[in-house]
Design an enzyme around this catalytic site. Structure first.
Site, PDB file in Angstrom:
ATOM      1  N   PHE A  66      42.668  15.799  15.265  1.00  0.00           N
ATOM      2  CA  PHE A  66      41.605  14.509  15.529  1.00  0.00           C
ATOM      3  C   PHE A  66      41.920  13.363  16.260  1.00  0.00           C
ATOM      4  O   PHE A  66      40.854  12.342  16.252  1.00  0.00           O
ATOM      5  CB  PHE A  66      42.406  13.777  13.600  1.00  0.00           C
ATOM      6  CG  PHE A  66      43.266  13.455  13.365  1.00  0.00           C
ATOM      7  CD1 PHE A  66      44.245  12.239  14.504  1.00  0.00           C
ATOM      8  CD2 PHE A  66      44.420  14.073  12.872  1.00  0.00           C
ATOM      9  CE1 PHE A  66      45.499  12.594  13.768  1.00  0.00           C
ATOM     10  CE2 PHE A  66      45.852  14.416  12.325  1.00  0.00           C
ATOM     11  CZ  PHE A  66      46.483  13.108  13.441  1.00  0.00           C
ATOM     12  N   CYS A  69      38.712  13.995  18.414  1.00  0.00           N
ATOM     13  CA  CYS A  69      37.126  13.518  18.329  1.00  0.00           C
ATOM     14  C   CYS A  69      37.434  11.973  16.561  1.00  0.00           C
ATOM     15  O   CYS A  69      36.065  11.584  16.798  1.00  0.00           O
ATOM     16  CB  CYS A  69      36.608  14.327  17.411  1.00  0.00           C
ATOM     17  SG  CYS A  69      37.467  15.151  15.453  1.00  0.00           S
ATOM     18  N   HIS A  70      38.390  11.755  16.758  1.00  0.00           N
ATOM     19  CA  HIS A  70      38.082   9.682  16.393  1.00  0.00           C
ATOM     20  C   HIS A  70      38.874   8.845  17.159  1.00  0.00           C
ATOM     21  O   HIS A  70      40.673   8.983  16.406  1.00  0.00           O
ATOM     22  CB  HIS A  70      38.553  10.262  14.813  1.00  0.00           C
ATOM     23  CG  HIS A  70      38.907   9.086  13.502  1.00  0.00           C
ATOM     24  ND1 HIS A  70      39.706   8.089  13.564  1.00  0.00           N
ATOM     25  CD2 HIS A  70      36.833   8.988  12.678  1.00  0.00           C
ATOM     26  CE1 HIS A  70      39.214   7.111  13.175  1.00  0.00           C
ATOM     27  NE2 HIS A  70      37.733   8.079  12.241  1.00  0.00           N
ATOM     28  N   PHE A  71      38.634   8.033  17.615  1.00  0.00           N
ATOM     29  CA  PHE A  71      37.693   8.308  18.400  1.00  0.00           C
ATOM     30  C   PHE A  71      37.272   8.602  20.045  1.00  0.00           C
ATOM     31  O   PHE A  71      38.479   7.673  20.537  1.00  0.00           O
ATOM     32  CB  PHE A  71      37.097   6.760  18.367  1.00  0.00           C
ATOM     33  CG  PHE A  71      36.652   6.530  16.974  1.00  0.00           C
ATOM     34  CD1 PHE A  71      35.208   6.494  16.247  1.00  0.00           C
ATOM     35  CD2 PHE A  71      38.052   5.275  15.602  1.00  0.00           C
ATOM     36  CE1 PHE A  71      35.261   6.130  14.854  1.00  0.00           C
ATOM     37  CE2 PHE A  71      37.407   4.754  14.793  1.00  0.00           C
ATOM     38  CZ  PHE A  71      36.491   5.455  13.653  1.00  0.00           C
ATOM     39  N   VAL A  76      42.045   7.597  17.206  1.00  0.00           N
ATOM     40  CA  VAL A  76      43.648   6.603  16.227  1.00  0.00           C
ATOM     41  C   VAL A  76      43.137   7.949  15.034  1.00  0.00           C
ATOM     42  O   VAL A  76      41.734   8.382  14.985  1.00  0.00           O
ATOM     43  CB  VAL A  76      42.903   5.689  15.466  1.00  0.00           C
ATOM     44  CG1 VAL A  76      41.293   5.777  15.481  1.00  0.00           C
ATOM     45  CG2 VAL A  76      43.728   4.890  13.892  1.00  0.00           C
TER      46      VAL A  76
END
Length: 171
Positions: A66, A69-71, A76
């Site tokens: 994650f 892709c976040h962010f 985070v």
């Protein structure tokens, strides 16, 4: 017979394959959605309400899926993954109690986010306090939970509700 009160990553992976509580019963999601590396304590007693508790952990490293892709440029852990982990653990508690059926998150009361999990963190700890377990036509647990990162509480959720269903055809 004494119930197992701690579970390793391999135990949790067995649960994700339906091998821990038996076919058709509570399963954890498979990686990447499995948000727990170990359950360090599970009990039918204790917790804030005296009805049961779980303590579980997730090891954090910058390579977790994650963060890419976040962010982009501001990595985070999504807060919804911490919330989902708490639902996963409430469902695990029902399976551990021997209640039949497949787990489904049914909702929650108030959820608060007041911190974040960054790639530099080392460990997320989940604390689940069982408030009530309903057994009968509907098997369901209601719990409060919290998420901490490196010892600092960052999310809370009240009234986490998870049920187990022997048929999900009409769900």
């Amino acid at each position: 017979m004494t119930k197992q009160n701690a579970f390793t990553r391999e135990d949790l992976l067995r649960c994700s394959r339906g091998e821990l509580f038996g076919p058709g019963n509570a399963q954890l999601p498979a990686p990447n959605m499995l948000m727990v590396d170990r359950i360090t304590h599970i009990s039918e007693e204790g917790g804030k309400f005296g009805k049961g508790e779980l303590v579980a952990e997730l090891d954090i490293n910058p390579d977790l899926w994650f963060f890419a892709c976040h962010f982009e440029g501001d990595p985070v852990m999504p807060g919804c993954l911490g919330l989902d982990a708490m639902w996963q653990l409430v469902g695990f508690f029902l399976g551990w109690q021997g209640l039949p059926g497949r787990g489904r998150a049914l909702g929650s009361g108030e959820v608060k986010f007041f911190g974040q999990v960054l790639p530099s963190a080392k460990k997320v700890t989940y604390n689940i306090h069982i408030k009530r377990v309903l057994k009968g036509k509907l098997n369901m647990a209601i719990a409060d939970g919290s998420v901490s990162v490196d010892g600092r509480e960052i999310y809370t959720a009240e009234g986490l509700r998870v049920g187990v269903f022997t048929s999900t055809d009409n769900f």
